[in-house]
Design a protein around this motif. Structure first.
Motif, PDB file in Angstrom:
ATOM      1  N   LEU A 196       0.907  -1.126   0.093  1.00 13.58           N
ATOM      2  CA  LEU A 196       0.047  -0.203   0.219  1.00 13.58           C
ATOM      3  C   LEU A 196       0.822   1.198   0.137  1.00 13.58           C
ATOM      4  O   LEU A 196       2.007   1.257   0.648  1.00 13.58           O
ATOM      5  N   ARG A 197       0.230   2.274  -0.660  1.00 12.88           N
ATOM      6  CA  ARG A 197       1.126   3.785  -0.481  1.00 12.88           C
ATOM      7  C   ARG A 197       0.755   4.088   0.773  1.00 12.88           C
ATOM      8  O   ARG A 197      -0.493   3.808   1.459  1.00 12.88           O
ATOM      9  N   GLU A 200      -2.635   5.567   1.292  1.00 10.72           N
ATOM     10  CA  GLU A 200      -4.006   4.402   1.267  1.00 10.72           C
ATOM     11  C   GLU A 200      -4.072   3.667   2.499  1.00 10.72           C
ATOM     12  O   GLU A 200      -4.913   3.195   3.054  1.00 10.72           O
ATOM     13  N   ILE A 218      -9.002  -1.260  -1.223  1.00  8.96           N
ATOM     14  CA  ILE A 218      -8.290  -0.091  -1.135  1.00  8.96           C
ATOM     15  C   ILE A 218      -9.464   0.844  -2.155  1.00  8.96           C
ATOM     16  O   ILE A 218      -9.476   0.733  -3.234  1.00  8.96           O
ATOM     17  N   ASP A 220      -9.848   4.565  -0.877  1.00  8.37           N
ATOM     18  CA  ASP A 220      -9.536   5.890  -0.582  1.00  8.37           C
ATOM     19  C   ASP A 220      -8.029   6.177  -0.397  1.00  8.37           C
ATOM     20  O   ASP A 220      -7.232   5.214  -0.162  1.00  8.37           O
ATOM     21  N   ASN A 221      -7.828   7.469  -0.238  1.00  6.69           N
ATOM     22  CA  ASN A 221      -6.319   7.817  -0.392  1.00  6.69           C
ATOM     23  C   ASN A 221      -6.097   9.182   0.684  1.00  6.69           C
ATOM     24  O   ASN A 221      -7.052  10.112   0.070  1.00  6.69           O
ATOM     25  N   GLU A 231      -8.973  13.686   2.055  1.00  8.90           N
ATOM     26  CA  GLU A 231      -9.284  12.230   1.739  1.00  8.90           C
ATOM     27  C   GLU A 231     -10.007  12.198   0.344  1.00  8.90           C
ATOM     28  O   GLU A 231     -10.768  12.962   0.150  1.00  8.90           O
ATOM     29  N   THR A 234      -7.797   7.116  -5.037  1.00  9.94           N
ATOM     30  CA  THR A 234      -6.552   6.391  -5.086  1.00  9.94           C
ATOM     31  C   THR A 234      -5.819   7.279  -6.371  1.00  9.94           C
ATOM     32  O   THR A 234      -6.381   7.707  -7.110  1.00  9.94           O
ATOM     33  N   ASP A 239     -10.851   1.597  -7.370  1.00 10.54           N
ATOM     34  CA  ASP A 239     -10.896   0.740  -6.187  1.00 10.54           C
ATOM     35  C   ASP A 239      -9.958  -0.572  -6.559  1.00 10.54           C
ATOM     36  O   ASP A 239     -10.093  -0.964  -7.771  1.00 10.54           O
TER      37      ASP A 239
END
Length: 378
Positions: A196-197, A200, A218, A220-221, A231, A234, A239
């Protein structure tokens, strides 16, 4: 058809060209020193009208600053907030001071290259490339709006190349020691084994962890801007479902216990976990205590790719896991990791296929009849 007329000024005889635009309105251009120059302009106008490339000269008299807000407004809605901030800063610091008051029709490729050369003496490659991209993007909009026939910034030859950053890959043992020394053990393992980033991971909510399927969704970021968080979508704007090893799920189950479904997994209540400080933060302290290579949280994403490739994960699956739009991105970003597998390919083929190749007896080869040589004349 265009007509050419002469007129007299204090500086001498001059020529003007009267012609009609594709909208059938009459206009003119003055100031030609010779009749030949006026004839060349008239011929060019007619050719461009026939080719559908004619641009009304008055439309190119607006300045770059006049049309830049339209481009910036579109980018603000198209890209992530953090990315927009960098674009807006590049416009304000590098592009506007040089080009803001310049008319579109007065921009020349040579002047753009001089501007790039001047920036290269003062700034790094990333800054120069971003500033050039802002100018070129604004002028692309001018071409679409038919204020310019072509983008005068395209085709520069002195744009710097970005140098690839050194990547650090930890081993599984390194990751284990780092997690053991960190106060955010579950987060370290999630970053290193799920890829994951950071944004994220800190936006992950309890309901996104699917324990029965052994997946993380995943959606949201969370982007940190100074002390604030925003927020959004991504990086890929899609997703994705990420597989999770069981030992990481065990850590996440402890992390999620007692939290509401919409609560952040790694945050404090509704507050996002801030990115660790590069000097003196909890992550740096854990790295020192674990006695591993100096890494950043994002290096754990690279570590995940390294561990997955060494485990034999195919490129398509890895690209989906990391959220790359295309497997070619994965191959390009981690080309150094795939290079180390070349020897393994030969070894695998040898182990799998060697028994299928028939043996040849050296004696049979030596005793094989030889074809007689034939002369040119038969």
């Amino acid at each position: 058809m265009a007509t050419i007329e002469s007129y007299t000024t204090a500086a001498g005889k001059r020529y003007q060209v009267r012609y009609r635009t594709p909208q059938h309105t009459q206009t003119k251009k003055r100031g030609f020193r010779t009749k030949r120059d006026a004839e060349d302009f008239a011929a060019t106008v007619e050719v461009r009208k026939l080719a559908g490339e004619y641009v009304k000269p008055s439309l190119g008299r607006v300045t770059v600053a006049d049309i830049a807000p339209i481009w910036l407004s579109r980018k603000e809605s198209d890209v992530a907030r953090s990315n927009y901030r960098m674009l807006e800063s590049a416009w304000r610091v590098h592009v506007q001071p040089r080009w803001g008051t310049v008319r579109l029709s007065d921009i020349d490729l040579a002047d753009v290259e001089l501007w790039i050369a001047d920036m290269r003496r003062k700034s790094g490659a990333t800054t120069v490339i971003r500033a050039y991209g802002v100018l070129a993007g604004i002028l692309d909009d001018a071409v679409k709006a038919r204020r310019l026939r072509a983008n005068p910034a395209r085709g520069v030859e002195n744009l710097p190349r970005k140098t690839s950053k050194r990547r650090v890959y930890l081993t599984a043992d390194d990751v284990g020691r780092l997690a053991a020394e960190s106060k955010h053990r579950a987060l370290i393992l999630t970053l290193a084994y799920c890829g994951l980033r950071w944004g994220e991971a800190v936006a992950l909510r309890v309901q996104d962890v699917e324990f029965l399927r052994r997946r993380i969704m995943i959606r949201d970021n969370a982007v940190q801007l100074a002390s604030d968080f925003s927020e959004g979508l991504t990086k890929s704007r899609k997703d994705r479902s990420v597989p999770v090893p069981q030992f990481v799920l065990d850590e996440l189950s402890v992390q999620c216990k007692g939290r509401a479904l919409d609560a952040l997994v790694f945050g404090d209540g509704a507050a996002y976990l801030p990115r660790p400080k590069s000097d003196g933060g909890w992550f740096v302290a854990a790295v020192k205590r674990a006695k591993v290579q100096i890494v950043t949280p994002h290096d754990l994403r690279h570590t995940c790719a390294s561990l997955a490739i060494s485990a034999g994960v195919n490129v398509l699956a890895l690209a989906r896991m990391l959220g790359h739009a295309d497997p070619s991105v994965t191959l390009r970003v981690y080309a150094d990791l795939f290079d180390t597998d070349l020897d393994a390919v030969a070894e695998a083929l040898d182990a799998k296929c060697a028994q299928s190749v028939p043996n040849r007896c050296p004696a049979d080869v030596e005793q094989a009849p030889k074809k007689p040589l034939t002369s040119v004349n038969g």
